[in-house]
Motif scaffolding. Sequence first.
Motif, PDB file in Angstrom:
ATOM      1  N   PHE A 137      35.712  21.382  29.417  1.00  0.00           N
ATOM      2  CA  PHE A 137      34.887  22.962  29.140  1.00  0.00           C
ATOM      3  C   PHE A 137      35.172  23.642  30.681  1.00  0.00           C
ATOM      4  CE2 PHE A 137      33.232  19.155  26.654  1.00  0.00           C
ATOM      5  CZ  PHE A 137      34.036  19.665  25.624  1.00  0.00           C
ATOM      6  N   ASN A 138      35.407  23.095  31.320  1.00  0.00           N
ATOM      7  CA  ASN A 138      35.601  23.694  32.895  1.00  0.00           C
ATOM      8  C   ASN A 138      36.280  25.321  33.211  1.00  0.00           C
ATOM      9  OD1 ASN A 138      33.889  22.164  34.266  1.00  0.00           O
ATOM     10  ND2 ASN A 138      35.585  20.797  35.155  1.00  0.00           N
ATOM     11  N   VAL A 139      36.098  26.315  31.800  1.00  0.00           N
ATOM     12  CA  VAL A 139      36.974  27.498  31.223  1.00  0.00           C
ATOM     13  C   VAL A 139      35.980  28.202  31.704  1.00  0.00           C
ATOM     14  CG1 VAL A 139      38.688  25.839  30.578  1.00  0.00           C
ATOM     15  CG2 VAL A 139      36.597  26.731  29.106  1.00  0.00           C
ATOM     16  N   SER A 140      36.601  29.199  32.048  1.00  0.00           N
ATOM     17  CA  SER A 140      35.610  30.684  31.851  1.00  0.00           C
ATOM     18  C   SER A 140      37.113  31.780  32.208  1.00  0.00           C
ATOM     19  CB  SER A 140      34.643  30.903  33.508  1.00  0.00           C
ATOM     20  OG  SER A 140      34.447  32.369  33.756  1.00  0.00           O
ATOM     21  N   VAL A 141      36.432  32.828  31.001  1.00  0.00           N
ATOM     22  CA  VAL A 141      37.292  34.105  30.449  1.00  0.00           C
ATOM     23  C   VAL A 141      36.701  35.541  31.249  1.00  0.00           C
ATOM     24  CG1 VAL A 141      38.229  35.940  29.190  1.00  0.00           C
ATOM     25  CG2 VAL A 141      37.872  32.841  27.890  1.00  0.00           C
ATOM     26  N   ASP A 142      37.266  35.931  32.208  1.00  0.00           N
ATOM     27  CA  ASP A 142      36.875  37.340  33.444  1.00  0.00           C
ATOM     28  C   ASP A 142      37.177  38.078  32.166  1.00  0.00           C
ATOM     29  OD1 ASP A 142      37.295  35.621  34.702  1.00  0.00           O
ATOM     30  OD2 ASP A 142      39.803  36.528  35.802  1.00  0.00           O
ATOM     31  N   ASN A 143      35.951  38.366  32.008  1.00  0.00           N
ATOM     32  CA  ASN A 143      34.670  39.206  31.721  1.00  0.00           C
ATOM     33  C   ASN A 143      35.094  41.071  31.525  1.00  0.00           C
ATOM     34  OD1 ASN A 143      33.904  40.779  28.804  1.00  0.00           O
ATOM     35  ND2 ASN A 143      32.233  39.278  28.774  1.00  0.00           N
ATOM     36  N   ASN A 144      35.781  41.963  30.883  1.00  0.00           N
ATOM     37  CA  ASN A 144      36.558  42.870  31.726  1.00  0.00           C
ATOM     38  C   ASN A 144      35.157  44.214  30.950  1.00  0.00           C
ATOM     39  OD1 ASN A 144      37.352  45.974  32.525  1.00  0.00           O
ATOM     40  ND2 ASN A 144      39.014  45.009  33.021  1.00  0.00           N
ATOM     41  N   PRO A 145      34.268  44.877  31.471  1.00  0.00           N
ATOM     42  CA  PRO A 145      33.804  46.334  30.360  1.00  0.00           C
ATOM     43  C   PRO A 145      34.536  46.481  29.945  1.00  0.00           C
ATOM     44  CG  PRO A 145      33.052  46.074  32.777  1.00  0.00           C
ATOM     45  CD  PRO A 145      34.116  45.569  32.652  1.00  0.00           C
ATOM     46  N   HIS A 146      36.087  47.153  30.175  1.00  0.00           N
ATOM     47  CA  HIS A 146      36.790  47.583  29.348  1.00  0.00           C
ATOM     48  C   HIS A 146      37.679  47.151  28.184  1.00  0.00           C
ATOM     49  CE1 HIS A 146      37.116  50.711  32.147  1.00  0.00           C
ATOM     50  NE2 HIS A 146      37.298  49.718  33.087  1.00  0.00           N
ATOM     51  N   ASN A 147      36.862  46.224  27.907  1.00  0.00           N
ATOM     52  CA  ASN A 147      37.311  45.574  26.105  1.00  0.00           C
ATOM     53  C   ASN A 147      36.434  45.370  25.185  1.00  0.00           C
ATOM     54  OD1 ASN A 147      38.909  43.277  27.831  1.00  0.00           O
ATOM     55  ND2 ASN A 147      37.300  41.901  28.359  1.00  0.00           N
ATOM     56  N   GLY A 148      35.489  46.652  25.359  1.00  0.00           N
ATOM     57  CA  GLY A 148      34.491  47.146  24.663  1.00  0.00           C
ATOM     58  C   GLY A 148      34.504  46.186  23.343  1.00  0.00           C
ATOM     59  N   PRO A 149      34.344  46.406  21.792  1.00  0.00           N
ATOM     60  CA  PRO A 149      33.985  44.700  21.485  1.00  0.00           C
ATOM     61  C   PRO A 149      34.070  43.400  21.772  1.00  0.00           C
ATOM     62  CG  PRO A 149      35.889  45.993  20.403  1.00  0.00           C
ATOM     63  CD  PRO A 149      35.576  46.486  21.646  1.00  0.00           C
ATOM     64  N   PHE A 150      35.098  43.060  22.070  1.00  0.00           N
ATOM     65  CA  PHE A 150      35.411  41.779  22.530  1.00  0.00           C
ATOM     66  C   PHE A 150      34.163  42.001  23.873  1.00  0.00           C
ATOM     67  CE2 PHE A 150      39.124  43.430  20.452  1.00  0.00           C
ATOM     68  CZ  PHE A 150      39.209  42.694  20.018  1.00  0.00           C
ATOM     69  N   VAL A 151      33.035  42.187  24.210  1.00  0.00           N
ATOM     70  CA  VAL A 151      32.934  41.879  25.753  1.00  0.00           C
ATOM     71  C   VAL A 151      31.509  40.858  25.293  1.00  0.00           C
ATOM     72  CG1 VAL A 151      30.807  42.794  27.470  1.00  0.00           C
ATOM     73  CG2 VAL A 151      33.138  44.147  27.137  1.00  0.00           C
ATOM     74  N   GLU A 152      30.852  41.224  24.030  1.00  0.00           N
ATOM     75  CA  GLU A 152      30.131  40.144  23.428  1.00  0.00           C
ATOM     76  C   GLU A 152      31.151  38.810  23.417  1.00  0.00           C
ATOM     77  OE1 GLU A 152      27.936  41.710  20.538  1.00  0.00           O
ATOM     78  OE2 GLU A 152      27.228  43.379  21.803  1.00  0.00           O
ATOM     79  N   LEU A 153      32.068  39.310  22.508  1.00  0.00           N
ATOM     80  CA  LEU A 153      33.059  38.042  22.279  1.00  0.00           C
ATOM     81  C   LEU A 153      32.996  36.866  24.130  1.00  0.00           C
ATOM     82  CD1 LEU A 153      34.467  36.140  20.245  1.00  0.00           C
ATOM     83  CD2 LEU A 153      36.038  37.293  20.706  1.00  0.00           C
ATOM     84  N   VAL A 154      33.848  37.412  24.634  1.00  0.00           N
ATOM     85  CA  VAL A 154      33.710  36.706  25.725  1.00  0.00           C
ATOM     86  C   VAL A 154      32.338  35.863  26.512  1.00  0.00           C
ATOM     87  CG1 VAL A 154      34.756  36.527  28.261  1.00  0.00           C
ATOM     88  CG2 VAL A 154      36.019  37.823  26.722  1.00  0.00           C
ATOM     89  N   ASP A 155      31.526  36.636  26.487  1.00  0.00           N
ATOM     90  CA  ASP A 155      30.214  36.378  26.718  1.00  0.00           C
ATOM     91  C   ASP A 155      29.852  35.429  25.952  1.00  0.00           C
ATOM     92  OD1 ASP A 155      30.120  38.210  28.915  1.00  0.00           O
ATOM     93  OD2 ASP A 155      28.798  39.698  27.615  1.00  0.00           O
ATOM     94  N   SER A 156      29.966  35.041  24.471  1.00  0.00           N
ATOM     95  CA  SER A 156      29.845  33.994  23.908  1.00  0.00           C
ATOM     96  C   SER A 156      30.625  32.794  24.174  1.00  0.00           C
ATOM     97  CB  SER A 156      30.003  34.372  22.547  1.00  0.00           C
ATOM     98  OG  SER A 156      29.124  35.090  22.116  1.00  0.00           O
ATOM     99  N   ILE A 157      32.535  32.781  24.597  1.00  0.00           N
ATOM    100  CA  ILE A 157      33.199  31.912  24.515  1.00  0.00           C
ATOM    101  C   ILE A 157      32.319  31.483  25.477  1.00  0.00           C
ATOM    102  CG2 ILE A 157      35.866  31.181  25.529  1.00  0.00           C
ATOM    103  CD1 ILE A 157      36.218  33.144  23.297  1.00  0.00           C
ATOM    104  N   ASN A 158      32.373  32.227  27.273  1.00  0.00           N
ATOM    105  CA  ASN A 158      31.996  31.487  28.893  1.00  0.00           C
ATOM    106  C   ASN A 158      30.734  30.702  28.280  1.00  0.00           C
ATOM    107  OD1 ASN A 158      33.587  32.560  29.863  1.00  0.00           O
ATOM    108  ND2 ASN A 158      32.817  34.042  30.612  1.00  0.00           N
ATOM    109  N   ASN A 159      29.846  31.226  27.210  1.00  0.00           N
ATOM    110  CA  ASN A 159      28.422  30.818  27.199  1.00  0.00           C
ATOM    111  C   ASN A 159      28.580  29.216  26.526  1.00  0.00           C
ATOM    112  OD1 ASN A 159      26.926  32.311  28.988  1.00  0.00           O
ATOM    113  ND2 ASN A 159      26.291  33.892  26.606  1.00  0.00           N
ATOM    114  N   MET A 160      29.178  29.589  25.631  1.00  0.00           N
ATOM    115  CA  MET A 160      29.941  28.034  24.603  1.00  0.00           C
ATOM    116  C   MET A 160      30.038  26.546  24.961  1.00  0.00           C
ATOM    117  SD  MET A 160      31.659  27.553  21.421  1.00  0.00           S
ATOM    118  CE  MET A 160      33.646  27.876  21.474  1.00  0.00           C
TER     119      MET A 160
END
Length: 359
Positions: free
Chosen positions: A103-126
């Motif tokens: 669980f020591n993973v983190s996906v870099d979130n780029n504002p240019h990801n558009g609708p996937f920004v929230e998905l990346v935030d959810s994966i990191n929080n999870m």
Amino acid sequence: MNKKVRRKDPRSRGQRVRGTLFAVGFFLLIILYWLAAFYGTEWIYTHIDKRPSEVIVQLINCISGMFLWGVTMTCLGRFFRSEQMKFFKTMIAAIQSMSRGDFNVSVDNNPHNGPFVELVDSINNMAVELGQLEKMRQEFISNVSHEIQSPLTSISGFSRALQNESITPEERRHYLEIIEAESTRLSKLSDNLLKLSSLESQHHPFEPKSYRLDKQIRNHILACEPQWIEKKIEMDIDLEPVTILADEDLLSQVWTNLIHNAVKFTPVGGTIGVHVESTRKEVIIRISNNGANISEEDLPHIFERFYKADKSRNRTSGGNGLGLSIVKKIIDMHAGTISVESKPEKKTTFIVRFSLQES
């Protein structure tokens, strides 16, 4: 009259700006390709003997512009598809790592990801939350193993000692008493673990009903009478008549634990206070004793599973650090609160609060 000001999300504003720029660029690119096709064909027509009709010229210009547009879109599509595939592969790799227990993973979130920004935030929080759960699970297993190992070691050691035929009857009786006490401790640990697991499973029966809280607490005090009389403890009791809506059986475990703890940790000739008072909105129960205070460092942790403020004292008294965790869970199920006040040379007081339904 106050007006609520709605704050604009900077992400959505940035997305609108990028969308506008994309539309303008798209329009300019069409004009550029049409001009390129027009002047390109005009240059070709100057080098041939016969110029085709205007219909053919316009048709050639359109086809040339569309061809250039198609080539450009194909190249851009491959580029963006490649970037998207890198992004998706990163997310898939993170999810696969979590599925393997890392669980020591983190996906870099780029504002240019558009609708996937929230998905990346959810994966990191999870990943963060699952990591915390895994840490708690490992600590729980470690604590359970430690609590079980101690009495098993005692039982094994004294069982071997009993095989010695030269021990006296008094020693044999003493060893058997220790084995019985450690067996009881194991049984209590198992019972508390099952009880706590049931309470946290969200499927434990919860049957609230209206009943007299003061009478219930008084009955528990009387049930402990042999213990506090043996220690010559003075009981300071003030129970205001109050009726609450709660699960009587579950709260019975709360008062049993808190009152037994008060008797256990109050010195001979000490004082225990049990006070119940109510207001229009809530009922407050205070259970205090003048035994050894709980240190300031221990106070924030006493409701954690297996936590013992005084490890030597809990071990000799047969505690396993689960009682107050069970108390806290039951009170949470009733939407109540429990807190502790303990200062040097002052009483240690457990304060329980429940909301009352207005009549």
